[in-house]
Design an enzyme around this catalytic site. Structure first.
Site, PDB file in Angstrom:
ATOM      1  N   LYS B  56       0.809  -1.224   0.000  1.00 24.06           N
ATOM      2  CA  LYS B  56       0.000   0.000   0.000  1.00 24.06           C
ATOM      3  C   LYS B  56       0.842   1.274   0.000  1.00 24.06           C
ATOM      4  CE  LYS B  56      -4.371  -1.504   0.272  1.00 24.06           C
ATOM      5  NZ  LYS B  56      -5.423  -1.096  -0.669  1.00 24.06           N
ATOM      6  N   SER B 312       1.113 -10.017  -0.378  1.00 26.49           N
ATOM      7  CA  SER B 312       0.839  -8.578  -0.368  1.00 26.49           C
ATOM      8  C   SER B 312       1.131  -7.856   0.941  1.00 26.49           C
ATOM      9  CB  SER B 312      -0.620  -8.338  -0.772  1.00 26.49           C
ATOM     10  OG  SER B 312      -1.489  -9.089   0.042  1.00 26.49           O
TER      11      SER B 312
END
Lengths: 328, 328
Positions: B56, B312
């Site tokens: 992110k 992720s």
């Protein structure tokens, strides 16, 4: 066996060239959270991310790739129940040669399995009744195997030193040219190799071994100026870095470049594992976390605006790791 | 807010140039043990090692650095209790601008603390009584803040796509030019960005979203050809990747490039966390492990000799992680 010439920067550079891109250039990581705990910048060289989960693959690769073609073809032998076994087994497999690893019959099944999974032949011996060295010598003679020592071998030290060459480059990229460099220390192969590399490539760095309390042979040897032994060899959770004493090849280098040694408690090692989990999302084994523990919890033993920690390995039992991260 | 032009490879390359060396080029890792489980080569792009512990930070950096100087100076706003909050907060801090993060009052204290530790102002709202969007709109207007959306924004997608540029290079270095690329998927920002990057840079790659059972809006949307919603938004351990439905910007890209989607169970996600712990010494969160879970436990859904998994994130509660690694 490799001739016992003293390792030097030329041997480290040659080891790096032989390794080429076949092992990992491990990252130098940091996080605002660790900096806040330590009160200075903390840079962590994550050898836990090295192939086989520790820096030992470097030394194994260096030693095997330095053998004559004839010796290499015959294969190698190592005594180890831990990271050195996996490092040598992996390097041997990648060179397409046989590796025989002597392990005590009471070694954890997972370690035996991991070593076999890397293609090595594991020979088990009984600690109480077998003479490990005699068994190894007989195997070596019978099959022409070359012994790869865990630390007291110039080519092994040169291999471990390649981590130091990477630290010099990566620290410079991060803007750090002067720092204490803390290294998890067993027999001193990694510490001495990194110290030789940084002496040549980053003279503003000061290398120090870090050990667990009660197993601080390197720190006591550095203090007294001669090789001191540990009183015992069991009873620490930092099993990967427990050795009887510094080596004949490693100690002169430690003495010249790495004074003084630092010592942390098992509790501090576990807390450093928890911090590395939370702030870096790294899995460290207890012995691989002592350098970070010193950086975080012994700030008075370090000088300067940044500290570099070598996190030497991440091969840890799930229950032990779960205990470390949930106890806080 | 950024104009809703469709993201493309030029925007991804521009985002990479703006990020420069300020975020991490995360490693592409592998291990013989994972290959043995999957029956083929498994390459893991470890975004858990990205700054803030997830990909992110890439999208946050891209969006903030693309603002006009005036908009940037005024600051940014985000709604998130998780990885997006930390990614935006970090990017804002590094740009020297204010970040306001709206979080529900019942968010875990650790997540609030982590976001504050990165310098963001956390504004808490009550899920039952406050209108989050109205609150955000009022704050944005009052202070001139720009909203950074979690996934349905071209510049955010372009930022996430920089992970795809790295995969293309790193896979080629590893000798892999054709593979399924499995990506943990929430709203599709990462999946669509990576798919755009690989379409341009590594056309032999086929990107697929991976989701947890019961929250497979992307897989169902890809199957039906139109945006499908999840029936519920709570009840998965994979909290980081639970979203109501694919985005208006992301779905057309998913539809063109990422058919079909894969689905794994929570149990498989936990087993993948344990495998990443043991074989790669990585800390993955449940939602960050679903792509690896598909590679390891759904081999029939993958073709070819190698599979690439995007891991992720690694922001996971210690108790949850301990449970995953010790249950086997």
């Amino acid at each position: 066996m490799t001739a016992q010439t003293a390792p030097d920067i030329a041997m480290i550079r040659a080891a790096q060239a032989r390794i080429g891109g076949r092992l990992r250039r491990t990252p130098l990581l940091w996080s605002p959270g660790l900096d806040a705990i330590a009160g200075r910048r903390v840079l962590v060289k994550a050898e836990s991310l090295q192939l086989t989960g520790s820096f030992k693959a470097r030394g194994g690769w260096s030693a095997i790739s330095a053998l004559t073609p004839e010796a290499r073809a015959a294969g190698v032998l190592a005594f180890s129940s831990g990271n050195h076994a996996q490092g040598v087994a992996y390097a041997a497999r990648e060179h397409g040669i046989p590796a025989v690893i002597l392990m005590p019959r009471d070694a954890p099944e997972a370690k035996v399995e991991n070593t076999r999974a890397l293609g090595a032949e594991v020979v088990l011996f009984d600690r109480a009744t077998d003479d490990r060295d005699a068994l190894g010598a007989a195997l070596a003679q019978e099959r022409g195997l070359t012994l790869v020592r865990p630390f007291d071998d110039p080519q092994v030290i040169a291999g471990q030193g390649t981590a130091g060459l990477e630290i010099a480059e990566q620290a410079a990229e991060a803007g750090v040219r002067e720092a204490d460099v803390l290294v998890c220390c067993g027999g001193g192969g990694l510490t001495s190799g990194v110290a030789l590399a940084l002496e040549a490539e980053a003279p503003g760095m000061r290398v120090h071994p870090v050990e667990p309390e009660g197993f601080d042979d390197a720190a006591r040897s550095l203090a007294s100026g001669r090789i001191e032994r540990n009183a015992r060899l069991t009873g620490s959770i930092c099993d990967a870095i427990i050795t009887p004493e510094p080596g004949q090849v490693t100690f002169p280098i430690l003495k010249r470049l790495c004074h003084p040694g630092l010592v942390v408690s098992d509790t501090e090692a576990m807390a450093a594992m928890a911090a590395a989990f939370r702030h870096l999302r790294l899995v460290l084994e207890p012995g691989g976390a002592v350098a970070l523990a010193a950086a975080l919890f012994r700030p008075e033993a370090v000088t300067g605006e940044a500290v570099i920690c070598l996190a030497s390995g991440g091969n840890v039992d799930a229950r032990r790791f779960a205990e470390a991260i949930t106890r806080g």
